[in-house]
Write a protein that holds these residues in place. Structure first.
Motif, PDB file in Angstrom:
ATOM      1  N   PHE A 429      -2.798 -16.227  -4.681  1.00 50.89           N
ATOM      2  CA  PHE A 429      -3.272 -14.911  -5.234  1.00 50.89           C
ATOM      3  C   PHE A 429      -2.298 -14.089  -4.514  1.00 50.89           C
ATOM      4  O   PHE A 429      -1.660 -13.084  -5.087  1.00 50.89           O
ATOM      5  CB  PHE A 429      -4.662 -14.673  -5.195  1.00 50.89           C
ATOM      6  CG  PHE A 429      -5.088 -13.297  -5.399  1.00 50.89           C
ATOM      7  CD1 PHE A 429      -5.120 -12.647  -6.793  1.00 50.89           C
ATOM      8  CD2 PHE A 429      -5.153 -12.300  -4.514  1.00 50.89           C
ATOM      9  CE1 PHE A 429      -5.528 -11.345  -7.184  1.00 50.89           C
ATOM     10  CE2 PHE A 429      -5.667 -10.888  -4.757  1.00 50.89           C
ATOM     11  CZ  PHE A 429      -5.643 -10.586  -5.996  1.00 50.89           C
ATOM     12  N   LEU A 430      -2.551 -14.070  -3.231  1.00 51.81           N
ATOM     13  CA  LEU A 430      -1.995 -12.855  -2.492  1.00 51.81           C
ATOM     14  C   LEU A 430      -0.389 -13.009  -2.572  1.00 51.81           C
ATOM     15  O   LEU A 430       0.264 -11.975  -2.518  1.00 51.81           O
ATOM     16  CB  LEU A 430      -1.987 -13.111  -0.983  1.00 51.81           C
ATOM     17  CG  LEU A 430      -3.460 -12.668  -0.737  1.00 51.81           C
ATOM     18  CD1 LEU A 430      -3.871 -13.060   0.866  1.00 51.81           C
ATOM     19  CD2 LEU A 430      -3.899 -11.479  -1.082  1.00 51.81           C
ATOM     20  N   LEU A 431       0.522 -14.070  -2.696  1.00 50.82           N
ATOM     21  CA  LEU A 431       1.714 -14.191  -3.046  1.00 50.82           C
ATOM     22  C   LEU A 431       2.179 -13.651  -4.392  1.00 50.82           C
ATOM     23  O   LEU A 431       2.928 -12.571  -4.563  1.00 50.82           O
ATOM     24  CB  LEU A 431       1.953 -15.832  -3.060  1.00 50.82           C
ATOM     25  CG  LEU A 431       3.611 -16.089  -2.943  1.00 50.82           C
ATOM     26  CD1 LEU A 431       3.898 -15.826  -1.550  1.00 50.82           C
ATOM     27  CD2 LEU A 431       3.772 -17.452  -3.518  1.00 50.82           C
ATOM     28  N   ARG A 432       1.268 -13.589  -5.451  1.00 50.15           N
ATOM     29  CA  ARG A 432       1.671 -13.170  -6.609  1.00 50.15           C
ATOM     30  C   ARG A 432       1.431 -11.746  -6.437  1.00 50.15           C
ATOM     31  O   ARG A 432       2.198 -10.922  -7.025  1.00 50.15           O
ATOM     32  CB  ARG A 432       0.723 -13.792  -7.782  1.00 50.15           C
ATOM     33  CG  ARG A 432       1.077 -14.973  -8.038  1.00 50.15           C
ATOM     34  CD  ARG A 432       2.303 -15.337  -8.909  1.00 50.15           C
ATOM     35  NE  ARG A 432       2.074 -14.814 -10.207  1.00 50.15           N
ATOM     36  CZ  ARG A 432       2.563 -13.853 -10.741  1.00 50.15           C
ATOM     37  NH1 ARG A 432       3.222 -13.121 -10.292  1.00 50.15           N
ATOM     38  NH2 ARG A 432       2.419 -13.655 -12.097  1.00 50.15           N
ATOM     39  N   LEU A 433       0.520 -11.257  -5.858  1.00 48.61           N
ATOM     40  CA  LEU A 433       0.285  -9.772  -5.606  1.00 48.61           C
ATOM     41  C   LEU A 433       1.365  -9.317  -4.764  1.00 48.61           C
ATOM     42  O   LEU A 433       1.945  -8.120  -5.512  1.00 48.61           O
ATOM     43  CB  LEU A 433      -1.060  -9.585  -4.854  1.00 48.61           C
ATOM     44  CG  LEU A 433      -1.513  -8.094  -4.886  1.00 48.61           C
ATOM     45  CD1 LEU A 433      -1.951  -7.729  -6.424  1.00 48.61           C
ATOM     46  CD2 LEU A 433      -2.738  -7.959  -3.727  1.00 48.61           C
ATOM     47  N   LYS A 434       1.891  -9.951  -3.955  1.00 47.69           N
ATOM     48  CA  LYS A 434       2.885  -9.352  -3.028  1.00 47.69           C
ATOM     49  C   LYS A 434       4.269  -9.221  -3.763  1.00 47.69           C
ATOM     50  O   LYS A 434       4.869  -8.103  -3.724  1.00 47.69           O
ATOM     51  CB  LYS A 434       3.342 -10.204  -1.867  1.00 47.69           C
ATOM     52  CG  LYS A 434       3.886  -9.362  -0.694  1.00 47.69           C
ATOM     53  CD  LYS A 434       3.807 -10.246   0.706  1.00 47.69           C
ATOM     54  CE  LYS A 434       4.956 -10.012   1.541  1.00 47.69           C
ATOM     55  NZ  LYS A 434       5.438 -11.061   2.243  1.00 47.69           N
ATOM     56  N   GLU A 435       4.427 -10.326  -4.596  1.00 46.17           N
ATOM     57  CA  GLU A 435       5.592 -10.346  -5.428  1.00 46.17           C
ATOM     58  C   GLU A 435       5.569  -8.979  -6.266  1.00 46.17           C
ATOM     59  O   GLU A 435       6.606  -8.316  -6.634  1.00 46.17           O
ATOM     60  CB  GLU A 435       5.789 -11.754  -6.464  1.00 46.17           C
ATOM     61  CG  GLU A 435       5.958 -12.858  -5.804  1.00 46.17           C
ATOM     62  CD  GLU A 435       6.123 -13.985  -6.544  1.00 46.17           C
ATOM     63  OE1 GLU A 435       6.039 -15.034  -6.086  1.00 46.17           O
ATOM     64  OE2 GLU A 435       5.618 -13.650  -7.668  1.00 46.17           O
ATOM     65  N   GLN A 436       4.420  -8.550  -7.064  1.00 41.60           N
ATOM     66  CA  GLN A 436       4.475  -7.278  -7.823  1.00 41.60           C
ATOM     67  C   GLN A 436       4.455  -6.224  -7.252  1.00 41.60           C
ATOM     68  O   GLN A 436       5.299  -5.391  -7.469  1.00 41.60           O
ATOM     69  CB  GLN A 436       3.048  -7.594  -8.406  1.00 41.60           C
ATOM     70  CG  GLN A 436       2.920  -6.429  -9.446  1.00 41.60           C
ATOM     71  CD  GLN A 436       1.324  -6.546 -10.041  1.00 41.60           C
ATOM     72  OE1 GLN A 436       0.615  -6.437  -9.022  1.00 41.60           O
ATOM     73  NE2 GLN A 436       1.138  -6.379 -11.282  1.00 41.60           N
ATOM     74  N   GLN A 437       3.979  -6.323  -5.963  1.00 40.15           N
ATOM     75  CA  GLN A 437       4.256  -4.960  -5.076  1.00 40.15           C
ATOM     76  C   GLN A 437       5.621  -4.708  -4.457  1.00 40.15           C
ATOM     77  O   GLN A 437       6.093  -3.620  -4.858  1.00 40.15           O
ATOM     78  CB  GLN A 437       3.335  -4.928  -3.768  1.00 40.15           C
ATOM     79  CG  GLN A 437       1.845  -4.684  -4.055  1.00 40.15           C
ATOM     80  CD  GLN A 437       1.097  -5.060  -3.106  1.00 40.15           C
ATOM     81  OE1 GLN A 437       1.295  -5.626  -2.413  1.00 40.15           O
ATOM     82  NE2 GLN A 437      -0.459  -4.731  -3.182  1.00 40.15           N
ATOM     83  N   GLU A 438       6.347  -5.820  -4.169  1.00 36.15           N
ATOM     84  CA  GLU A 438       7.979  -5.508  -4.033  1.00 36.15           C
ATOM     85  C   GLU A 438       8.453  -5.211  -5.233  1.00 36.15           C
ATOM     86  O   GLU A 438       9.441  -4.359  -4.984  1.00 36.15           O
ATOM     87  CB  GLU A 438       8.394  -6.911  -3.424  1.00 36.15           C
ATOM     88  CG  GLU A 438       7.914  -7.426  -2.161  1.00 36.15           C
ATOM     89  CD  GLU A 438       8.449  -6.471  -1.081  1.00 36.15           C
ATOM     90  OE1 GLU A 438       9.785  -6.042  -1.236  1.00 36.15           O
ATOM     91  OE2 GLU A 438       7.446  -6.228  -0.184  1.00 36.15           O
TER      92      GLU A 438
END
Ligand code: ATP
Ligand code: MG
Length: 871
Positions: A429-438
């Protein structure tokens, strides 16, 4: 001391020290691309620190509404969990723009805290910048140290590092060392156990920073190096709610009279008590904090929405709803009911709250209703995810999708999952969130060079009210790079005819022409910290020569038509609907205008027509523009000029008048309403609770509109064989069409009847069952009707029909209820099994079921196999 008196005492103190007291600027910033909300007291004064504008008085003091929920200062996740960080808070400040410096700033802060407010000196600590060993090689702030030493024992002066005691406006710009003042409000018993000194800057809830005195003496350049500022400035900020905590002798900001009335109301509404249970307390703090942030933001004209600042506000409100939903068991809207006490408490100091109370309540309520609905839907989706899952761990992808697509928050997902004995893959989940924020970060990343200054002391002047062409000098320029626009140059002139985006009106476009005929296009014009910035893809060949600056006259003219029409529209709405109508936003482009306003119901056709007629009558009246460029604000308001919440006005303002309509406005307008030619509303709808939006066009766009409509009309007429009365002809066609449809329906029914007659004779008895299996030429609903009709005429009936429809195969099976019981037959099972022949599947009830498949060639096989069930 009551909070109201605490605020007034601060302001009076600095007024006596020759400061001008100014009202808080609106919280939502309009002319600063680096900042969404005011996050410190100095933000509204940036242009003074940067030297782009001159303050009227070089000493100013105020209480500024600040919001720390995005960007560099983001305290959102702390709020509710601790007792001294808020999203919205007031920052009390005093400012010196090139006037007094460290000595006075230190002495006055001390005098106010210890003598006026009477805070015990023995609970105060101050910090001083210790210097830095890094690339900056900054010295310790000995000056500040010496001034403090004269006031306070040396063991109460602590050294602080660069993180805490060196303040920077951003990557670039003014900066300098600072001194913070901290209080230790622990009990004597606690103090005896642990020395307060060791708790400063350690996130202890009762040893907190209350005031920061910033001494701006350097400028940070784009390459990272520092230079001395020619004028040194003072920028101080004291947290009002924390000061109230100290002066009211309580241990938490939430126990001050700023918050207690709201908390009592939450207790009354939810039947929960504050102070017994951690989770409930956090929720109550979150809600009492967030309702303030959201209410003030709406009062400043920023409504919750799906993008930008509006989205941040929406998220704050949703965070509050979520805490209420989860920890206070509130499944229906209630936060809007807190607005009443908030307004009673703060409405005097901030009249914008009082005046817009109803709007604030309505908007919050509507948002609550819609988010609670989202939560309900999310719960259903989550149930489905759980029942579809083979494992006790839900994928992070699914949880992300719930959040991203449906707005269902992950912490709530987590809570519900855990209650049901499930978990989710948090890493994923955090990975997907981070990708989106990037992705988001990259899209907005901006890098700018230092300004190249060609003419130092020239202050830019806007001359575009009177002319669209001028000979200009470039006074400064720089290159900026952003993901969105790539490389761009920003140019500032000594004088400019280009209007910078503002007051809803778009920025001018145009070009610059050099002395050798070389041309650079100006793609947009915006204001930033009081500079008018022209955007271009390249630099002129010779940046040091006088250039001809030319505004795109056509675009400007069309925009002016729309701007003047916007004023007339505002007036018309107040006239037709009533004076509760207030402007809530506007966008004036060259092609159209958009106007948002407070009103509670959809406009009727008659109202829309009255509004249009009103505006067009003012256009036909050929009203001249009466403009006053510099009127004292109070006088303008007294003359009836309409001002807007959330706009920052100077002391002297420009007023624009056409007939009876007077407005404060910096935008550009036609010289006479007759220039607009015509006004046409093209749409009306809702944007939020209690806010409507009208989109309209004027001038050439109206001509295009009528032209296009006319063309469509003639094309239609052509298709109708040039009918003299096309509307009548169209109605005839419609009638004819519906007659034909009816006829076809009847024919189909007759056909089914005939088939039924034929089929009846084909039914044969096998083992006491009336049996028929065959292919028929009917659609699915025709077959269903047929089955039930035959079913009402025959006992012990077993039917299997196959049919082909648009290349697909359908099987329908009907079994009389008594057969279902006596022979243990099930139509659902049968169609599923026979469905294999047509490469499909289906189901239904034991007495009637259907299957669909993609292989019509298998229909015969299926039909032939039906007999086996009863043999
Ligand atoms: P802290 O370390 O406590 O977060 P800060 O260093 O972020 O404070 P400054 O940016 O120096 O604080 O702001 C000046 C003053 O504003 C602080 O001394 C404090 O009293 C107050 N303040 C800062 N952030 C908040 C907040 N989120 N809520 C309430 N008051 C605040
Ligand atoms: Mg902070």
């Amino acid at each position: 001391m009551k909070s109201q008196d605490i605020r007034n005492t601060f302001l009076n103190f600095f007024q006596e020290k020759k400061h001008s007291i100014v009202p808080s600027a609106p919280m939502v910033l309009k002319n600063d691309p680096t900042l969404m909300f005011v996050n410190s007291g100095m933000a509204p004064f940036k242009e003074y620190f940067l030297g782009n504008a001159e303050p009227k008085n070089n000493r100013i003091s105020d209480s500024q509404k600040c919001l720390r929920v995005s960007g560099k200062h983001n305290d959102l996740e702390e709020v509710g969990y601790d007792t001294y960080h808020h999203t919205l808070f007031e920052m009390l400040g005093n400012w010196s723009f090139g006037d007094y410096f460290k000595k006075e700033a230190v002495a006055w802060a001390w005098e106010l805290l210890t003598e006026v407010y009477g805070i015990d000196k023995n609970i105060l600590y101050v910090t001083v910048f210790e210097g830095s060993e890094d690339a900056d090689q900054l010295p310790m702030d000995q000056e500040a140290y010496d001034f403090w030493k004269a006031l306070i024992p040396e063991d109460r002066i602590l050294m602080g590092n660069k993180k805490d005691n060196f303040w920077e406006m951003g990557e670039q710009g003014p900066c300098g060392p600072c001194s913070e003042i901290h209080v230790d409000i622990r009990s004597e018993e606690e103090k005896a156990k642990v020395d307060g000194k060791s708790l400063v800057n350690m996130d202890h809830p009762q040893v907190v920073e209350i005031w920061n005195l910033v001494f701006m003496q350097y400028n940070r350049k784009a390459n990272g190096s520092l230079e001395n500022l020619p004028d040194k400035h003072i920028d101080t900020g004291m947290g009002f709610e924390r000061l109230c905590m100290v002066l009211q002798g309580v241990q938490s900001n939430y126990d001050t009279d700023v918050f207690t009335p709201i908390i009592r109301e939450i207790e009354a509404i939810t039947n929960k008590n504050y102070g017994n249970d951690d989770k409930v307390d956090i929720a109550i703090r979150v809600i009492s904090d967030h309702v303030r942030a959201v209410a003030f933001s709406i009062a400043d004209g920023q409504l919750p929405s799906n993008t930008g600042a509006g989205y941040v506000i929406r998220r704050i409100l949703r965070r509050a709803v979520r805490y209420g939903f989860t920890f206070l068991d509130k499944k229906e809207p209630f936060i809007y009911r807190l607005v009443d006490v908030l307004v009673k408490k703060m409405g005097t100091a901030f009249p914008e709250l009082k005046e817009q109370k109803h709007l604030i309540e309505n908007v919050i309520k509507e948002e609550e209703v819609s988010f609670l609905r989202t939560l309900d839907q999310g719960l259903l989706l989550l149930d489905r995810i759980i029942s579809d899952s083979d494992s006790k761990e839900i994928s992070g992808e699914k949880v992300f999708e719930l959040k991203d697509t449906y707005g269902f928050p992950e912490d709530l997902t987590d809570l519900i999952l855990r209650e049901k004995g499930y978990t989710y893959n948090n890493e994923e989940f955090l990975l997907r969130l981070k990708e989106q924020q990037e992705r988001g970060k990259q899209a907005s990343q901006l890098k700018s060079d230092d300004w190249t200054i060609l003419h130092q002391d020239e202050v830019e002047e806007f001359i575009g009210y009177d002319t669209l062409e001028a000979h200009v000098k470039i006074t400064r320029y720089r290159k900026v790079v952003s993901k969105k626009d790539g490389e761009m140059y920003q140019l500032v002139f000594n004088i400019t005819p280009f209007y910078a985006e503002g007051g809803g009106q778009v920025g001018d476009k145009g070009y610059l022409e050099g002395q050798h005929g070389d041309v650079v296009y100006i793609l947009n014009t915006k204001k930033e910290n009081n500079l008018i910035i022209h955007f271009a893809k390249n630099l002129p060949k010779h940046t040091d020569e006088v250039l001809k600056a030319v505004v795109d006259a056509k675009q400007r003219y069309r925009t002016e038509c729309n701007h003047t029409a916007t004023h007339l529209l505002h007036q018309a709405l107040r006239e037709v609907l009533g004076t509760h109508v207030e402007q809530k936003g506007s966008a004036v482009h060259s092609k159209h205008l958009r106007f948002d306003f407070s009103h509670f119901s959809k406009l009727s056709i008659d109202e829309l027509r009255d509004v249009e007629n009103f505006v067009n009558s003012r256009i036909e009246g050929k009203l001249p523009l009466v403009e006053h460029r510099s009127v004292p604000k109070e006088q303008a308001i007294a003359d009836g000029a309409m001002s807007l919440f959330g706009e920052k006005y100077g002391d002297s303002v420009r007023t624009i008048r056409f007939g009876q309509s007077i407005e404060l406005c910096g935008g550009t307008h036609v010289k006479n309403t007759g220039d607009i030619w015509h006004f046409k509303i093209v749409s009306e709808g809702a944007v939020a609770a209690g806010i409507r939006r009208i989109e309209a066009i004027t001038n050439d766009a109206v001509k295009d509109f009528y032209f296009e409509n006319n063309r469509a009309y003639f094309e239609m007429k052509d298709l109708l064989n040039n009918a003299k009365k096309p509307v009548k002809a169209l109605q005839n066609l419609q009638e004819e069409n519906s007659d034909l449809k009816k006829q076809i329906e009847n024919l189909l029914k007759d056909k089914a009847k005939n088939i039924k007659g034929d089929l009846k004779s084909e039914i044969t008895e096998i083992n006491g069952v009336q049996f028929l299996a065959r292919k028929v030429d009917l659609d699915a609903s025709g077959i269903k009707d047929l089955c039930f009709e035959l079913g009402s005429q025959f006992d012990n009936l077993f039917l299997l029909f196959g049919s082909e429809n648009n290349g697909k195969a359908i099987l329908s099976c009907y079994i009389s209820k008594e057969l279902v019981a006596s022979k243990d037959l099930n139509a659902g099972t049968i169609v599923r099994e026979l469905g294999k022949h047509i490469q499909g599947g289906g189901g239904g009830q034991p007495f009637f079921a259907t299957a669909g498949g993609k292989n019509p060639d298998g229909i015969d096989k299926a039909v032939n196999a039906a007999k086996s069930y009863i043999e």
